[in-house]
Enzyme design. Structure first.
Site, PDB file in Angstrom:
ATOM      1  N   GLN A  37       0.817  -1.206   0.000  1.00 57.27           N
ATOM      2  CA  GLN A  37       0.000   0.000   0.000  1.00 57.27           C
ATOM      3  C   GLN A  37       0.855   1.262   0.000  1.00 57.27           C
ATOM      4  O   GLN A  37       0.519   2.251  -0.655  1.00 57.27           O
ATOM      5  CB  GLN A  37      -0.939   0.003   1.213  1.00 57.27           C
ATOM      6  CG  GLN A  37      -2.065  -1.015   1.146  1.00 57.27           C
ATOM      7  CD  GLN A  37      -3.131  -0.678   0.113  1.00 57.27           C
ATOM      8  OE1 GLN A  37      -3.300   0.463  -0.284  1.00 57.27           O
ATOM      9  NE2 GLN A  37      -3.856  -1.704  -0.325  1.00 57.27           N
ATOM     10  N   HIS A  67      -6.348   0.797   7.218  1.00 55.29           N
ATOM     11  CA  HIS A  67      -7.074  -0.316   7.847  1.00 55.29           C
ATOM     12  C   HIS A  67      -7.243   0.051   9.313  1.00 55.29           C
ATOM     13  O   HIS A  67      -6.351   0.650   9.911  1.00 55.29           O
ATOM     14  CB  HIS A  67      -6.268  -1.607   7.683  1.00 55.29           C
ATOM     15  CG  HIS A  67      -6.915  -2.833   8.269  1.00 55.29           C
ATOM     16  ND1 HIS A  67      -8.278  -3.041   8.266  1.00 55.29           N
ATOM     17  CD2 HIS A  67      -6.368  -3.928   8.871  1.00 55.29           C
ATOM     18  CE1 HIS A  67      -8.539  -4.214   8.829  1.00 55.29           C
ATOM     19  NE2 HIS A  67      -7.406  -4.759   9.221  1.00 55.29           N
ATOM     20  N   GLY A  76      -2.178  -3.153  -2.891  1.00 55.97           N
ATOM     21  CA  GLY A  76      -1.473  -1.952  -3.321  1.00 55.97           C
ATOM     22  C   GLY A  76      -1.040  -1.953  -4.770  1.00 55.97           C
ATOM     23  O   GLY A  76      -1.146  -0.935  -5.465  1.00 55.97           O
ATOM     24  N   ASP A 107      -0.080  -4.429  10.310  1.00 53.41           N
ATOM     25  CA  ASP A 107      -0.834  -4.153  11.546  1.00 53.41           C
ATOM     26  C   ASP A 107       0.000  -4.389  12.798  1.00 53.41           C
ATOM     27  O   ASP A 107      -0.034  -3.583  13.737  1.00 53.41           O
ATOM     28  CB  ASP A 107      -2.082  -5.040  11.606  1.00 53.41           C
ATOM     29  CG  ASP A 107      -3.085  -4.719  10.518  1.00 53.41           C
ATOM     30  OD1 ASP A 107      -3.173  -3.550  10.111  1.00 53.41           O
ATOM     31  OD2 ASP A 107      -3.793  -5.642  10.074  1.00 53.41           O
TER      32      ASP A 107
END
Length: 332
Positions: free
Chosen positions: A28, A108, A134, A83
């Site tokens: 991304q 996110h 992405g 994350d």
């Protein structure tokens, strides 16, 4: 009806006088940074010392600084790391450089929704979540198109958080396809559920089960591969283009009748109940806690599961068949 925004609905001036600091240059990160740069926005990239992505980002014409410097200089700080890495980078490099007037932006909602990052109240916290990997976000943008995005606001300290987020969404190309209003909670929980129950976990489990049923019944592995995996793309493309109805219109009457009459026997109420359990683990945070602990403990179970699936017979059969079909690379 859900809120839906397109380029003509969005004023991107709130982002024009700001510096956007993209933290991370992976799937991304590279897409967001390059799309924004091509749209004329001021973009810098933040990376940790020694990152292998530095040379690539610089070759792409972007200025690269360390994460802390990016957070100091950025008016909009975009967290595009995995994350499980975001919390540490936030605490070490971003949090000490936050202040009133700055915006934290996510693609996110995981770290905000599950409390891994708790921003101070004086900063805006928003999300623009493209609904594609992405590389697809970038490829579609270079063709003059865009992928749909979700927009959400977690904190609106400035009073203009949504307008800034929409300007960012337009900057990465989302306004060309449509930007849908949501919340951090809804995006996070539906995204995780979709990945686990349908898009990744559900589909791969269904494919492997179908392959095993056919080969255990004595059919050739190659025939089983073609029927339960190779042809899946053809069906998914039809669904993507025009929904379930268009797929059913396009296949034979025999296939359509088998869809209606046998599909519910495979994905029955028992499967739906299991899906509800998956959703419950997402909603309660049990999955998030499990995944964070897995990372903290060295990813041993993850590595074992990855190896087990890589060793599944469908993978070796599939590789042999794909090696005989080099044209597949041009249709990916």
């Amino acid at each position: 009806m859900a809120e839906l925004y397109y380029d003509n609905d969005i004023d991107d001036s709130p982002l024009r006088e700001k510096t956007v600091a993209v933290i991370g240059y992976g799937s991304q990160g590279h897409a967001h940074a390059l799309n924004l740069k091509d749209n004329g926005f001021d973009v810098i990239v933040g990376l940790y010392e020694g990152s292998r992505s530095k040379q690539k980002a610089e070759a792409d014409g972007l200025e690269v600084v360390d994460n802390a410097e990016a957070a100091r200089r950025g008016d909009v700080i975009v967290m595009l790391l995995p994350d499980t890495k975001q919390g540490m980078v936030y605490r070490d490099a971003v949090e000490p450089n936050l202040g009133r007037g700055k915006t934290l932006l996510f693609a996110h909602g995981f770290t905000i929704h599950y409390g891994q990052i708790a921003p101070p109240p004086e900063v805006d916290v928003v999300m623009i979540a493209p609904k594609a990997p992405g590389h697809r976000v970038r490829a579609v943008f270079t063709e003059g198109l865009g992928v749909p995005c979700l927009v959400a606001v977690h904190q609106n300290a400035s009073g203009g958080a949504r307008e800034l987020a929409l300007a960012y969404g337009k900057g990465v190309g989302g306004g060309r396809a449509g930007i849908l209003g949501t919340t951090f909670k809804e995006e996070t929980e539906t995204d995780l559920f979709g990945e686990q129950a349908v898009l990744c976990g559900g589909v791969t489990a269904l494919i492997k089960a179908g392959y095993e049923v056919l080969t255990e019944a004595g059919y050739q592995p190659e025939s089983a591969y073609f029927e339960v995996l190779h042809e899946l793309k053809l069906i998914v493309d039809l669904i993507y283009q025009g929904g379930l109805g268009y797929m059913r219109y396009s296949v034979s009457d025999t296939a359509e009748y088998g869809d209606y009459s046998r599909g519910p026997a495979v994905v029955d109420d028992h499967v739906k109940e299991n899906m509800r359990k998956v959703l419950a683990d997402v909603q309660s945070g049990a999955f998030a806690r499990e995944w964070i602990a897995e990372n903290d403990e060295g990813l041993h179970r993850f590595s074992r599961l990855r190896k087990e699936d890589a060793d599944h017979p469908i993978e070796s059969v599939g590789k042999e068949l794909r090696d005989m079909m080099p044209w597949l690379e041009s249709t990916a």
